[in-house]
Design an enzyme around this catalytic site. Structure first.
Site, short mmCIF file in Angstrom:
data_model
loop_
_atom_site.label_atom_id
_atom_site.label_comp_id
_atom_site.label_asym_id
_atom_site.label_seq_id
_atom_site.Cartn_x
_atom_site.Cartn_y
_atom_site.Cartn_z
N SER A 1 0.84 -1.20 0.00
CA SER A 1 0.00 0.00 0.00
C SER A 1 0.88 1.24 0.00
O SER A 1 1.85 1.31 0.76
CB SER A 1 -0.92 0.01 1.22
OG SER A 1 -1.76 1.13 1.23
N CYS A 2 0.56 2.20 -0.85
CA CYS A 2 1.27 3.48 -0.88
C CYS A 2 0.27 4.61 -0.69
O CYS A 2 -0.93 4.39 -0.80
CB CYS A 2 2.05 3.66 -2.18
SG CYS A 2 1.01 3.83 -3.65
#
Length: 469
Positions: free
Chosen positions: A8-9
């Site tokens: 996840s970014c």
């Protein structure tokens, strides 16, 4: 081994899926099974099931956002920045092979880990302030995008030229759409503050964070014509989060515990944040924002060039990392303040690295291996839709030549855009934003991109050496 992973970014676009792909390839190479759950802008995909978690030998979490780990109680969990999932996937998996991974819920060191090693790993983990800030930014961006596009479309289609510029008639349908776009912008600061606070204190922080953000954005609460803007929202979010977190840690009788997260913590935190902002912080921060706005409006010539150079360099330097995100956040916040020319320069800088490197691989193939040439084609595609991270594969192979080149190209492109008053109503970059009519002065927008591309390609091809056969 059977491994699971979560990537996840902050923006939930490029890094999230690049890390997932790299981890999958690394696991296959090392002879292990892996399933990767992505938590991107579209939501959770390929979700891990309870049965898979129970059967797994370990979980890798590469994320620059807060990830809920409660379902991994008693399992080996390795946490790292999302960049490590892209650049060091094999090293992460090899830590499970050697047993150097702590059990979640039991932070005592394993047999092969010393206490000093554990402390060192914790120090190396990403700065929590940055992580919390990016959590807020990731939820804020859709509101800015929707608001900016609706405003841009309503003006482009329904606007009528006058001496004061494009004006939409009051009885027009497009006036309603313009108002909806403006309404979307009003959510920007409360959402930013709310999800910063939620990142710090979990759900009890959401309400006080959003209330604090709303107060920060509305100067009427503290007698100011202008609100405290995005700076006030950031401060309100951190303030609400840490106040709520502090209250959570107070020991209370068992009978009160069930109502703490839904009543006591949000209520007390909201009151404290409101009092602090209304009587202490609101006016000074609003004055700071007014000063910033006045300074930006007064910029001409050399000062505009300097700002463009700084923003262009920051965008390209780490290609989606902390420097990039700080510049991006500044540009996105300035859209709400009416300084869309700042996002215009950033929009050019965002797409210049992948487009410039893609062009370089086409112009001089002798200096690039087959893999780099393929990466160049992918970079071109990603650049068209404004994903700076498309430059990462080429930069990772030769950082000392590639990174200076893309920085120079982005700086030049940003300067051209700034001096020709290119504007952008949405926090995104690349030719794609022009397709949605979000860009002002479209011809010079493309000229700036083209100049940045050529400068990048020329510079990197001068610096790079031919590939040895």
């Amino acid at each position: 081994m059977k491994l699971l992973a979560i990537t996840s970014c902050p923006n939930g676009i490029a890094h999230t899926y690049m890390a997932a792909e790299k981890l999958a390839k690394a696991a296959e190479k090392l002879g292990h099974e892996i399933k990767v759950e992505t938590q991107g802008s579209i939501g959770v995909e390929n979700e891990l099931t309870a049965e898979e978690i129970q059967a797994a030998d370990g979980i890798i979490i590469t994320a620059d956002k807060v990830v809920d780990k409660r379902r991994f109680q008693g399992k080996k969990v390795l946490e790292a920045p999302v960049a490590d999932g892209i650049n060091k996937p094999e090293e992460l998996i090899e830590q499970f092979e050697s047993g150097d991974v702590p059990v979640y819920g039991d932070q005592a060191p394993t047999e092969t880990q010393s206490i000093d090693q554990v402390k060192q790993e914790r120090k190396q983990k990403q700065n929590p302030l940055y992580r919390n800030l990016m959590n807020g930014v990731s939820y804020m961006i859709p509101f800015v995008v929707v608001g900016g596009l609706l405003i841009a479309l309503s003006l482009a289609i329904g606007g009528e030229p006058t001496e004061k510029g494009l004006v939409i008639p009051e009885d027009s349908l497009w006036k309603s759409i313009l108002d909806v776009g403006a309404a979307s912008f009003t959510f920007m600061v409360p959402i930013l503050a709310g999800f910063i606070a939620m990142s710090i204190a979990d759900r009890p922080g959401l309400a006080p964070g959003m209330i604090g953000g709303y107060i920060a954005a509305n100067g009427s609460f503290y007698g100011s014509e202008a609100g405290a803007g995005f700076i006030g929202g950031i401060i309100a979010g951190f303030l609400a989060g840490y106040i709520a977190k502090g209250i959570k840690q107070i020991k209370v009788p068992a009978i009160i515990q069930p109502i703490m997260p839904i009543l006591v913590i949000p209520l007390i935190s909201s009151v404290i944040v409101a009092v602090i902002f209304i009587f202490i912080l609101g006016q000074p921060i609003a004055a700071l924002m007014e000063g910033l706005s006045a300074w930006l409006q007064s910029m001409q010539g050399a000062s505009k060039i300097l700002l463009a150079l700084i923003l262009g360099a920051m965008i390209a330097f780490d290609m989606g990392g902390p420097f990039n995100k700080v510049a991006f956040l500044f540009g996105a916040a300035m859209i709400g303040e009416g300084h869309t020319y700042i996002m215009g320069a950033i929009a050019v800088a965002i797409c210049t690295p992948p487009l410039g490197l893609g062009l370089a691989t086409l112009v001089n193939k002798k200096k690039y291996a087959k893999e780099e040439q393929e990466a160049g084609k992918a970079a071109l595609a990603m650049g068209l839709v404004g994903i700076t991270e498309g430059a990462i594969p080429l930069a990772a192979r030769d950082p000392f030549r590639v990174i200076p080149s893309i920085m120079i190209g982005s700086m030049v492109g940003a300067v051209v855009a700034m001096l020709t008053n290119v504007t952008d109503n949405v926090p995104h970059g690349g030719p794609i934003v022009a397709v949605f009519q979000a860009v002002g002065n479209v011809p010079m927008f493309f000229v700036a991109i083209l100049i940045g591309m050529v400068v990048t390609a020329f510079t990197v091809n001068i610096l790079k050496k031919p590939v040895e056969e």
